[in-house]
Design a protein around this motif. Structure first.
Motif, PDB file in Angstrom:
ATOM      1  N   ILE A 138      40.778  41.990  51.167  1.00  0.00           N
ATOM      2  CA  ILE A 138      40.154  42.440  52.417  1.00  0.00           C
ATOM      3  C   ILE A 138      41.155  43.241  53.246  1.00  0.00           C
ATOM      4  CG2 ILE A 138      39.211  41.658  54.636  1.00  0.00           C
ATOM      5  CD1 ILE A 138      37.947  39.307  53.106  1.00  0.00           C
ATOM      6  N   ALA A 139      42.386  42.727  53.339  1.00  0.00           N
ATOM      7  CA  ALA A 139      43.421  43.436  54.101  1.00  0.00           C
ATOM      8  C   ALA A 139      43.720  44.795  53.479  1.00  0.00           C
ATOM      9  CB  ALA A 139      44.700  42.594  54.169  1.00  0.00           C
ATOM     10  N   GLY A 140      43.778  44.839  52.143  1.00  0.00           N
ATOM     11  CA  GLY A 140      44.071  46.091  51.461  1.00  0.00           C
ATOM     12  C   GLY A 140      42.997  47.141  51.671  1.00  0.00           C
ATOM     13  N   ILE A 141      41.734  46.719  51.575  1.00  0.00           N
ATOM     14  CA  ILE A 141      40.626  47.662  51.789  1.00  0.00           C
ATOM     15  C   ILE A 141      40.594  48.132  53.236  1.00  0.00           C
ATOM     16  CG2 ILE A 141      38.102  47.844  51.842  1.00  0.00           C
ATOM     17  CD1 ILE A 141      38.051  46.053  49.354  1.00  0.00           C
ATOM     18  N   PHE A 142      40.815  47.192  54.164  1.00  0.00           N
ATOM     19  CA  PHE A 142      40.850  47.562  55.582  1.00  0.00           C
ATOM     20  C   PHE A 142      41.979  48.558  55.854  1.00  0.00           C
ATOM     21  CE2 PHE A 142      42.073  46.671  60.074  1.00  0.00           C
ATOM     22  CZ  PHE A 142      40.895  47.082  60.670  1.00  0.00           C
ATOM     23  N   ALA A 143      43.127  48.321  55.215  1.00  0.00           N
ATOM     24  CA  ALA A 143      44.262  49.235  55.384  1.00  0.00           C
ATOM     25  C   ALA A 143      43.931  50.617  54.820  1.00  0.00           C
ATOM     26  CB  ALA A 143      45.503  48.664  54.701  1.00  0.00           C
ATOM     27  N   ARG A 144      43.203  50.659  53.696  1.00  0.00           N
ATOM     28  CA  ARG A 144      42.804  51.953  53.122  1.00  0.00           C
ATOM     29  C   ARG A 144      41.879  52.717  54.067  1.00  0.00           C
ATOM     30  NH1 ARG A 144      43.952  53.559  48.126  1.00  0.00           N
ATOM     31  NH2 ARG A 144      44.876  52.052  46.681  1.00  0.00           N
ATOM     32  N   PHE A 145      40.948  51.991  54.696  1.00  0.00           N
ATOM     33  CA  PHE A 145      40.055  52.657  55.641  1.00  0.00           C
ATOM     34  C   PHE A 145      40.823  53.167  56.858  1.00  0.00           C
ATOM     35  CE2 PHE A 145      36.502  50.517  53.388  1.00  0.00           C
ATOM     36  CZ  PHE A 145      35.681  51.625  53.241  1.00  0.00           C
ATOM     37  N   GLY A 150      43.718  33.621  47.893  1.00  0.00           N
ATOM     38  CA  GLY A 150      44.786  34.605  48.080  1.00  0.00           C
ATOM     39  C   GLY A 150      44.322  36.007  47.755  1.00  0.00           C
ATOM     40  N   THR A 151      43.533  36.127  46.679  1.00  0.00           N
ATOM     41  CA  THR A 151      43.004  37.437  46.288  1.00  0.00           C
ATOM     42  C   THR A 151      42.075  37.997  47.350  1.00  0.00           C
ATOM     43  OG1 THR A 151      43.152  36.818  43.943  1.00  0.00           O
ATOM     44  CG2 THR A 151      41.718  38.666  44.500  1.00  0.00           C
ATOM     45  N   VAL A 152      41.174  37.155  47.866  1.00  0.00           N
ATOM     46  CA  VAL A 152      40.227  37.593  48.905  1.00  0.00           C
ATOM     47  C   VAL A 152      40.970  38.063  50.152  1.00  0.00           C
ATOM     48  CG1 VAL A 152      38.443  36.795  50.503  1.00  0.00           C
ATOM     49  CG2 VAL A 152      38.308  36.182  48.088  1.00  0.00           C
ATOM     50  N   ILE A 153      41.976  37.287  50.577  1.00  0.00           N
ATOM     51  CA  ILE A 153      42.731  37.639  51.786  1.00  0.00           C
ATOM     52  C   ILE A 153      43.442  38.979  51.615  1.00  0.00           C
ATOM     53  CG2 ILE A 153      44.744  36.994  53.201  1.00  0.00           C
ATOM     54  CD1 ILE A 153      43.897  34.050  52.744  1.00  0.00           C
ATOM     55  N   VAL A 172      37.825  55.505  42.739  1.00  0.00           N
ATOM     56  CA  VAL A 172      38.142  54.529  41.692  1.00  0.00           C
ATOM     57  C   VAL A 172      39.235  53.576  42.168  1.00  0.00           C
ATOM     58  CG1 VAL A 172      39.283  54.327  39.426  1.00  0.00           C
ATOM     59  CG2 VAL A 172      37.352  55.892  39.714  1.00  0.00           C
ATOM     60  N   ASN A 173      40.133  54.068  43.019  1.00  0.00           N
ATOM     61  CA  ASN A 173      41.238  53.238  43.514  1.00  0.00           C
ATOM     62  C   ASN A 173      40.794  52.141  44.479  1.00  0.00           C
ATOM     63  OD1 ASN A 173      43.424  54.303  42.121  1.00  0.00           O
ATOM     64  ND2 ASN A 173      43.751  55.944  43.594  1.00  0.00           N
ATOM     65  N   VAL A 174      39.586  52.243  45.034  1.00  0.00           N
ATOM     66  CA  VAL A 174      39.120  51.218  45.989  1.00  0.00           C
ATOM     67  C   VAL A 174      38.983  49.845  45.317  1.00  0.00           C
ATOM     68  CG1 VAL A 174      37.254  50.508  47.526  1.00  0.00           C
ATOM     69  CG2 VAL A 174      38.049  52.878  47.542  1.00  0.00           C
ATOM     70  N   PRO A 175      38.244  49.717  44.199  1.00  0.00           N
ATOM     71  CA  PRO A 175      38.204  48.397  43.541  1.00  0.00           C
ATOM     72  C   PRO A 175      39.561  47.981  42.989  1.00  0.00           C
ATOM     73  CG  PRO A 175      37.069  50.049  42.204  1.00  0.00           C
ATOM     74  CD  PRO A 175      37.321  50.671  43.537  1.00  0.00           C
ATOM     75  N   LEU A 176      40.431  48.960  42.691  1.00  0.00           N
ATOM     76  CA  LEU A 176      41.768  48.614  42.198  1.00  0.00           C
ATOM     77  C   LEU A 176      42.606  47.945  43.276  1.00  0.00           C
ATOM     78  CD1 LEU A 176      42.702  51.702  39.978  1.00  0.00           C
ATOM     79  CD2 LEU A 176      41.510  49.597  39.353  1.00  0.00           C
ATOM     80  N   THR A 177      42.242  48.144  44.552  1.00  0.00           N
ATOM     81  CA  THR A 177      42.920  47.437  45.646  1.00  0.00           C
ATOM     82  C   THR A 177      42.726  45.930  45.492  1.00  0.00           C
ATOM     83  OG1 THR A 177      42.515  49.301  47.132  1.00  0.00           O
ATOM     84  CG2 THR A 177      43.074  47.211  48.163  1.00  0.00           C
ATOM     85  N   LEU A 178      41.511  45.522  45.121  1.00  0.00           N
ATOM     86  CA  LEU A 178      41.239  44.095  44.889  1.00  0.00           C
ATOM     87  C   LEU A 178      41.988  43.586  43.668  1.00  0.00           C
ATOM     88  CD1 LEU A 178      37.381  44.089  45.568  1.00  0.00           C
ATOM     89  CD2 LEU A 178      39.165  43.169  47.046  1.00  0.00           C
ATOM     90  N   SER A 179      42.098  44.422  42.641  1.00  0.00           N
ATOM     91  CA  SER A 179      42.829  44.032  41.435  1.00  0.00           C
ATOM     92  C   SER A 179      44.309  43.832  41.741  1.00  0.00           C
ATOM     93  CB  SER A 179      42.659  45.112  40.365  1.00  0.00           C
ATOM     94  OG  SER A 179      43.489  44.861  39.261  1.00  0.00           O
TER      95      SER A 179
END
Length: 512
Positions: A15-22, A9-12, A281-288
């Protein structure tokens, strides 16, 4: 509907969160070319109102997730559906009220906040977003409660796509009428994105609803009150986080003036802190954040079923996963801050030292977020808010004291951020250990990921230096070093026994 494991669930969601940020970054580039800094200014004036609503209503999706997970665990399908129905009513009232308020008092708001009159079009354009995003948030909370993160992840991508396509399209179409109209068109992209995401989630819910085969329509008058009981402290926690950022915007520039900087210098330094360092710094926080969204329903289910051993296993796994994310992020940004800033902002890499030292706060923010999710999962809603508030007091006090000192200046705000989140994280962890009577293995969760991260970053710096010396290209050197660094780190996770291959495969594949 199949449940997903914590890691899967975290991976899904991650990945979606980082893609959305880009996608969000790609949204800014054409806008800047179309409407320039002036138009972006009009757009940005309206955006905090939207973000304020998101923070205000953020507790309800978490409450939905927890309550749906608990009822689903008990086999109460009717109850899970009823939670969603009640939540939709509540969210519709809150979102509709916020939309109505903006539409009626838009001019008064602009006068009160002393905004440029031309920002009116952006404010009106974004006014409908709270109404639609409230519906979207309710359905996301429902699917997360069912421990299926796919609908939430896909809807995030649809939302950003709708926002980019419609926002940029309207900005282009309305540009001949004036920059302020074009900025309004860009702001309307948030509404379009929410509508697209909502259509997808509703269609997904209709198909899932048939699987439930719910026949009764029992009434439960306690659901609304319990939703509010859970949601209010979570929303207060989000508000405290927003206030921390708001206080920085007030305190740091003023105290930099006292430290001896002029207005232009103070603005530039503050821009490097918030517009560059915090963004990265907020990029890794997307995974968190993705980890926390997966964690609350899983912990809630195990806790309501009185599966203490499973709760403790999930707790250990969550802290381990959070540190596996946070520590390499800290090492990478600390030792590669200059080349990374030059890669993302070509020719504008100033402020790399600010990013370097701000990255130290990442593990503490991640640990605070993860421990908050654990406490929410076991029904402790108000304590994390109190702990975060105490962290905020520490942050503000240190910032007020250190930033005016010329030799420290903006780094005082960084020290305040680090110690503020460290306070919140340590208080949360102490409470988790007390409530669950558990001893957390910090050697497995922190020390081992630290060993792997240090070896990884030494290798990354070595690879970067050699590739750069041979190509004289910062971009090529960064991409090669980071790509190989990720591979090396994944291998080291297995070598140090942080996770075994069979363990990862089993955790991703299995339902719980």
């Amino acid at each position: 509907m199949k449940k997903q494991s914590l890691i899967r669930g975290t991976v899904i969601l991650g990945i979606a969160g980082i893609f959305a940020r880009f996608l969000g970054i790609f949204f800014r580039w054409p806008l800047i070319m179309l409407i320039g800094d002036e138009g972006i200014g009009y757009y940005q004036m309206s955006y905090p109102m939207y973000m304020f609503f998101i923070a205000t209503a953020s507790g309800i999706p978490v409450a939905i997730s927890k309550m749906v997970s608990e009822r689903n665990a008990m086999g109460d399908k009717d109850g899970a559906i009823l939670v969603l129905r009640k939540a939709l009513i509540l969210m519709f009232i809150i979102g509709g009220g916020f939309t109505t308020f903006i539409l009626i008092f838009s001019n008064s708001l602009i006068d009160f906040l002393n905004w440029d009159k031309k920002s009116y079009y952006s404010l009106i354009a974004i006014a409908l977003a709270p109404l639609f995003i409230s519906v979207v948030s309710a359905f996301r909370g429902f699917f997360q409660g069912m421990q299926n993160m796919n609908p939430t992840a896909i809807s995030q991508i649809f939302e950003q796509l709708g926002r980019v396509i419609v926002g940029v399209g309207l900005a282009y179409i309305l540009l001949p009428r004036g920059i302020e109209y074009s900025a309004g068109g860009a702001a309307f992209g948030a509404v379009a994105g929410a509508v697209v995401a909502g259509i997808y989630l509703i269609s997904k819910y209709i198909s899932v609803r048939k699987e439930f085969k719910v026949v009764s329509h029992k009434k439960n008058h306690d659901i609304m009150s319990k939703l509010l009981y859970i949601a209010i402290p979570i929303s207060l926690g989000s508000a405290v986080s927003s206030i921390m950022g708001l206080l920085d915007s007030i305190i740091v520039p003023q105290k930099l003036l006292i430290a001896g900087f002029n207005y232009k210098q103070a603005t530039i330094i503050y821009g490097q802190l918030t517009g560059k360092a915090f963004v990265l710094v907020n990029v890794p926080l997307t995974l968190s954040i993705a980890l926390c969204a997966s964690l609350v329903p899983i912990i809630s289910e195990a806790y309501i079923l009185n599966r203490k051993k499973e709760v403790l296993n999930k707790l250990q796994s969550a802290i381990k996963v959070s540190m596996v994310i946070a520590i390499p992020s800290l090492c990478g940004l600390f030792f590669m801050s200059r080349p990374i800033l030059n890669l993302i902002f070509p020719g504008h890499g100033d402020g790399y030292l600010i990013l370097k030292y701000l990255s130290i706060c990442i593990p503490f923010i991640v640990l605070a977020q993860t421990s908050t999710a654990i406490l929410q999962g076991i029904g402790k809603y108000f304590y994390p808010v109190i702990n975060l508030f105490l962290g905020c007091v520490v942050k503000v006090t240190i910032t007020l004291f250190l930033v005016p000192i010329p030799e420290i200046n903006v780094y005082g705000a960084i020290v305040g951020t680090i110690l503020g989140y460290m306070t919140a994280a340590m208080l949360n962890i102490r409470l988790v250990k007390k409530c669950l009577n558990v001893k957390i293995s910090f050697y497995d969760s922190i020390i081992k990921p630290a060993y792997a991260s240090i070896i990884m970053v030494i290798t990354v710096v070595f690879i970067y230096s050699n590739v750069y010396n041979n190509t004289m290209s910062n971009g090529i050197a960064c991409f090669v070093a980071i790509f190989l660094g990720v591979i090396i780190y994944l291998i080291l996770i297995l070598v140090f026994g942080i996770f075994s291959y069979s363990q990862i495969k089993r955790r991703i594949a299995r339902k719980h």
